[in-house]
Design an enzyme around this catalytic site. Sequence first.
Site, PDB file in Angstrom:
ATOM      1  N   HIS A   1       0.838  -1.208   0.000  1.00 36.84           N
ATOM      2  CA  HIS A   1       0.000   0.000   0.000  1.00 36.84           C
ATOM      3  C   HIS A   1       0.863   1.243   0.000  1.00 36.84           C
ATOM      4  CE1 HIS A   1       0.695  -1.273   4.163  1.00 36.84           C
ATOM      5  NE2 HIS A   1       0.703   0.006   4.495  1.00 36.84           N
TER       6      HIS A   1
ATOM      7  N   HIS B   1       0.926   5.171   1.024  1.00 28.20           N
ATOM      8  CA  HIS B   1       0.275   6.215   1.819  1.00 28.20           C
ATOM      9  C   HIS B   1       0.373   7.522   1.037  1.00 28.20           C
ATOM     10  CE1 HIS B   1       0.421   4.217   5.937  1.00 28.20           C
ATOM     11  NE2 HIS B   1       1.267   3.457   5.256  1.00 28.20           N
TER      12      HIS B   1
END
Length: 134
Positions: A99, A101
Site C-alpha cells: 500500500h 500512503h
Amino acid sequence: MTTCLFCKIVSGEIPTNKIFENDDIFAFLDINPVNPGHTLIVPKKHFVDMSDTPEEILCKMILAAKMIGGKIMDKLGADGYNLELNNKPAAGQIVEHVHLHIMPRYSDDNLKLWPGKNASKKELDKIAKKLLNK
Ligand code: AMP
Ligand code: ZN
C-alpha cells in the site's frame, strides 16, 4: 477465505471510506490519519510488498497517487503531500498487502520529515559503488 485486512476492505467485507476505484486499484481513507485526507492506495489483488508486485500495478498505484494528490490539494486545500510506502516490517510495514500512503501536508502542520545523518565522502562513494554495480 482471506485473512488479509486490506483484501477484506477491497471486497467490502470490512467497511471503509472509499475515495477511488478502477479495475486494478482501490483507495480509501486511513483510519488513523497523519492529517485529514490521509489515503491508502492498494492493488485489488493481494501482493505483499514491492518485491512481488508487478511493475504495471506499481505504475498504476503511482498514477492513482498523482490523481488523488491533485484532489487533496484542490478539494481539501492541502499545500502539498507526502507519498510513503513502508516496505517490509523493518520499514514499518504492519499490513502485509502492499500500500502507498498519501499524506496531505500543510505549510504550518509542524510535522517533521526523516532526520538526515552526516556522511563522509568516503562512505557515500563506497555505497554508491555497491549500488551502481550489478
Ligand atoms: P503500514 O504501517 O504502512 O502497514 O500502514 C498500515 C496503515 O493501515 C496504518 O496507517 C493504519 O492506520 C491503517 N489501517 C489499519 N486498519 C485500517 C482500516 N480498517 N481502515 C483503514 N486504514 C487502516
Ligand atoms: Zn490482501
